[in-house]
Design a protein around this motif. Structure first.
Motif, PDB file in Angstrom:
ATOM      1  N   LEU A  84      -0.784  12.295   8.084  1.00 14.90           N
ATOM      2  CA  LEU A  84      -1.884  11.852   6.986  1.00 14.90           C
ATOM      3  C   LEU A  84      -1.561  12.731   6.032  1.00 14.90           C
ATOM      4  CD1 LEU A  84      -5.009  10.680   9.099  1.00 14.90           C
ATOM      5  CD2 LEU A  84      -3.218   9.270   7.949  1.00 14.90           C
ATOM      6  N   GLU A  85      -0.489  13.623   5.912  1.00 16.15           N
ATOM      7  CA  GLU A  85      -0.301  14.584   4.678  1.00 16.15           C
ATOM      8  C   GLU A  85      -0.036  13.742   3.405  1.00 16.15           C
ATOM      9  OE1 GLU A  85       2.856  17.265   5.636  1.00 16.15           O
ATOM     10  OE2 GLU A  85       1.642  17.979   7.261  1.00 16.15           O
ATOM     11  N   THR A  86       0.342  12.375   3.464  1.00 14.40           N
ATOM     12  CA  THR A  86       0.433  11.636   2.553  1.00 14.40           C
ATOM     13  C   THR A  86      -1.262  11.366   1.899  1.00 14.40           C
ATOM     14  OG1 THR A  86       2.306  10.421   3.245  1.00 14.40           O
ATOM     15  CG2 THR A  86       1.118   9.502   1.440  1.00 14.40           C
ATOM     16  N   ASP A  87      -1.154  11.766   0.619  1.00 14.20           N
ATOM     17  CA  ASP A  87      -2.520  11.664   0.124  1.00 14.20           C
ATOM     18  C   ASP A  87      -2.640  10.521  -1.034  1.00 14.20           C
ATOM     19  OD1 ASP A  87      -4.936  12.313  -1.161  1.00 14.20           O
ATOM     20  OD2 ASP A  87      -4.260  14.087  -2.003  1.00 14.20           O
ATOM     21  N   ALA A  88      -3.640   9.704  -0.887  1.00 11.27           N
ATOM     22  CA  ALA A  88      -3.858   8.482  -1.672  1.00 11.27           C
ATOM     23  C   ALA A  88      -4.153   9.246  -3.147  1.00 11.27           C
ATOM     24  CB  ALA A  88      -5.092   7.788  -1.148  1.00 11.27           C
TER      25      ALA A  88
ATOM     26  N   MET B  57       0.832  -0.991   0.077  1.00 11.19           N
ATOM     27  CA  MET B  57      -0.153  -0.019  -0.015  1.00 11.19           C
ATOM     28  C   MET B  57       1.002   1.052  -0.049  1.00 11.19           C
ATOM     29  SD  MET B  57      -2.907  -1.353  -0.230  1.00 11.19           S
ATOM     30  CE  MET B  57      -2.227  -2.770  -0.922  1.00 11.19           C
ATOM     31  N   LEU B  58       1.204   1.805  -1.265  1.00 11.93           N
ATOM     32  CA  LEU B  58       2.221   2.742  -1.246  1.00 11.93           C
ATOM     33  C   LEU B  58       2.021   3.882  -0.586  1.00 11.93           C
ATOM     34  CD1 LEU B  58       5.012   2.751  -2.643  1.00 11.93           C
ATOM     35  CD2 LEU B  58       3.617   3.857  -4.857  1.00 11.93           C
ATOM     36  N   PRO B  59       0.877   4.667  -0.271  1.00 13.96           N
ATOM     37  CA  PRO B  59       0.619   5.652   0.332  1.00 13.96           C
ATOM     38  C   PRO B  59       1.026   5.574   1.858  1.00 13.96           C
ATOM     39  CG  PRO B  59      -1.320   5.345  -0.632  1.00 13.96           C
ATOM     40  CD  PRO B  59      -0.455   4.084  -1.150  1.00 13.96           C
ATOM     41  N   ASN B  60       1.451   4.436   2.263  1.00 18.56           N
ATOM     42  CA  ASN B  60       2.143   4.145   3.707  1.00 18.56           C
ATOM     43  C   ASN B  60       3.302   4.220   3.716  1.00 18.56           C
ATOM     44  OD1 ASN B  60      -0.583   3.513   4.642  1.00 18.56           O
ATOM     45  ND2 ASN B  60      -0.160   1.286   4.558  1.00 18.56           N
ATOM     46  N   HIS B  61       4.128   4.533   2.618  1.00 18.74           N
ATOM     47  CA  HIS B  61       5.763   4.373   2.618  1.00 18.74           C
ATOM     48  C   HIS B  61       6.270   5.260   1.542  1.00 18.74           C
ATOM     49  CE1 HIS B  61       5.063   0.262   4.303  1.00 18.74           C
ATOM     50  NE2 HIS B  61       3.976   0.225   2.946  1.00 18.74           N
ATOM     51  N   ALA B  62       7.457   5.617   1.982  1.00 20.46           N
ATOM     52  CA  ALA B  62       8.321   6.547   0.858  1.00 20.46           C
ATOM     53  C   ALA B  62       8.472   5.393  -0.256  1.00 20.46           C
ATOM     54  CB  ALA B  62       9.481   7.140   1.667  1.00 20.46           C
TER      55      ALA B  62
ATOM     56  N   GLN C 233       1.565   9.640  -8.959  1.00 20.17           N
ATOM     57  CA  GLN C 233       2.930  10.375  -8.647  1.00 20.17           C
ATOM     58  C   GLN C 233       3.928   9.188  -7.988  1.00 20.17           C
ATOM     59  OE1 GLN C 233      -0.157  12.271  -8.257  1.00 20.17           O
ATOM     60  NE2 GLN C 233       0.259  12.821 -10.352  1.00 20.17           N
ATOM     61  N   ASP C 234       3.504   8.806  -7.143  1.00 23.05           N
ATOM     62  CA  ASP C 234       4.164   7.828  -6.123  1.00 23.05           C
ATOM     63  C   ASP C 234       4.900   6.597  -6.932  1.00 23.05           C
ATOM     64  OD1 ASP C 234       4.066   9.389  -3.921  1.00 23.05           O
ATOM     65  OD2 ASP C 234       2.457   8.289  -2.998  1.00 23.05           O
ATOM     66  N   VAL C 235       3.842   6.166  -7.809  1.00 23.42           N
ATOM     67  CA  VAL C 235       4.091   4.992  -8.539  1.00 23.42           C
ATOM     68  C   VAL C 235       5.457   5.457  -9.708  1.00 23.42           C
ATOM     69  CG1 VAL C 235       3.573   3.363 -10.424  1.00 23.42           C
ATOM     70  CG2 VAL C 235       1.894   3.940  -8.420  1.00 23.42           C
TER      71      VAL C 235
END
Length: 338
Positions: free
Chosen positions: A127-131, A81-86, A136-138
Motif C-alpha cells: 500500500l506504499e502507492t499513495d492516492a 483506478m490509477l493508484p492500483n497500477h504502474a 504525478q501518476d497522471v
C-alpha cells in the motif's frame, strides 16, 4: 441548456443473481451493439475489484471485447483506478487498444481504489502507492503516451498514442486537477452527487486550456430506469436500490431481482441514503424520463451525460436504454423544431 448534448453509456458489467461473468460479458457486447445503433456517443466500463455483482475488473480486456464487436462507438474506461497500477502498464494497455481500434479509445482516470483496502493490497502487493500521488501518476502516464517522452523507458505500444485522457471524480479534488491540466472532467453524480455543483463551478472557473482541450468539458453520470410505465420503472429501479443498501451495509451482492414494495420495507436511514446517492436519476415512462433529463441538463449545464441503468433483466435494461435514446431524439427534435 441544450438537449443536443451527447448521451453515452456507463456499463458496470453487472452479474445478476443466478447468472455469471460469461453471461455478463455477452450482455455487455449486446448492449454496446444496440447502443451504437441507437446513437450513443461512447461506451465506458469501470474498474472494480472484489465485487460479486461487477464483472469489469480487467477493464482493458473487456474494452477490447466491446471494441472488437462494434465499429463506430467510442469505447473507454470510466475509469481506470490509477493508484492500483504502474502508469507504464496502463500506457502499454491503452496504446495497444488504440493500435487495434484507432480513434475510438478513451481513458478515464480515477484515484479511488475501486475496492477495499484488503483487495487494494492484493492488487498492489503493497500500500506504499499513495492516492495523493495521483497527479504525478497522471503526468507520468501522459508523458509515456506523448510523442516525445522525457523518460528513458518507452511504452511500446503507447508512445504517441492519441488516447484522450479524462479525470474522474466525486469531489473537488478531481475538479481542480482536471482544470489545472486542461482535461475533460467526468463527475460521478450517478452515485456521489453531494459535491457536484461545487465541483463543476470550481472546474469551469479554474480551467486552463491545454493541447487536448481548449475549453471546459463536463460529463455527468446519471441513472435512468426507463420503462413503458412509471410503475414498471419504479419496480425495475429496486434492483439498484438493493445493490446500494447491500453495499453500504457491508454485504455486497450480485444484482438482485426487482422486489415489489422494496422501498416501503426500508427504514428511514436506508431511504434517506438512497434519496441522497440516487438523487441524480430519472425513473419512469418516456414522458417522465424526458422531463427529468431536461431538468438535470438545465440545472448543471452538462456537456454530455453518461447514462447508467443497473437493471436485473437484460431485455429490460436494453429497453431502458432504447427509451432513453428515443427520448433524447425527441428532445432534440423539439429543440430544433423539426
Amino acid at each position: 441548456m441544450s438537449a443536443m448534448i451527447p448521451f453515452s453509456i456507463l456499463d458496470l458489467a453487472p452479474i445478476a443473481e443466478g447468472s455469471n461473468a460469461s453471461a455478463s460479458f455477452r450482455n455487455t457486447l449486446d448492449l454496446a451493439q444496440h447502443g451504437e445503433r441507437w446513437g450513443y456517443q461512447r461506451y465506458w466500463l469501470a474498474e472494480h475489484h472484489g465485487m460479486p455483482g461487477i464483472a469489469s475488473a480487467a477493464t482493458a480486456v473487456v474494452m477490447a471485447h466491446v471494441a472488437g464487436g462494434t465499429s463506430t462507438i467510442r469505447v473507454g474506461a470510466g475509469g481506470i483506478m490509477l493508484p492500483n497500477h504502474a502508469p507504464l502498464v496502463i500506457a502499454e494497455q491503452f496504446g495497444t487498444l488504440e493500435a487495434l481500434y484507432p480513434g475510438r479509445i478513451d481513458l478515464g482516470l480515477g484515484r479511488a481504489p475501486g475496492s477495499d483496502q484488503t483487495t487494494a493490497r492484493a492488487l498492489r502487493r503493497t500500500l506504499e502507492t499513495d492516492a495523493d500521488a495521483f497527479p504525478q501518476d497522471v503526468l507520468e502516464l501522459q508523458d509515456y503516451m506523448s510523442d516525445a517522452p522525457r523518460q528513458r523507458v518507452l511504452a511500446v505500444p503507447g508512445k504517441g498514442a492519441k488516447v484522450p485522457l479524462w479525470i474522474l471524480g466525486s469531489s473537488t479534488f478531481g475538479a481542480q486537477l482536471a482544470a489545472h491540466m486542461g482535461l475533460p472532467f467526468a463527475f460521478a453524480s450517478h452515485f456521489a452527487p453531494q459535491m457536484m455543483m461545487q465541483a463543476l463551478t470550481l472546474y469551469r472557473a479554474n480551467f486552463q486550456p491545454s493541447a487536448q482541450l481548449a475549453k471546459p468539458y463536463v460529463m455527468l453520470g446519471f441513472n435512468v430506469f426507463a420503462a413503458d410505465t412509471d410503475e414498471e420503472a419504479r419496480l425495475r429501479a429496486t434492483s439498484m436500490q438493493q445493490a446500494f443498501v447491500n453495499l453500504r451495509t457491508g454485504k455486497p451482492s450480485r444484482l438482485q431481482p426487482p422486489q415489489p414494495g422494496y422501498l416501503e420495507s426500508l427504514g428511514l436511514p436506508e431511504r434517506a441514503m438512497l434519496d441522497s446517492v440516487l438523487s441524480c436519476s430519472a425513473i419512469g415512462a418516456p414522458e417522465t424520463v424526458g422531463r427529468q433529463l431536461q431538468e438535470f441538463i438545465a440545472r448543471t449545464g452538462a456537456d454530455e451525460l453518461m447514462i447508467t441503468s443497473q437493471i436485473f433483466e437484460h431485455e429490460h435494461r436494453l429497453r431502458s436504454y432504447e427509451i432513453t435514446a428515443e427520448v433524447h431524439q425527441s428532445l432534440k427534435r423539439a429543440e430544433t423544431g423539426l
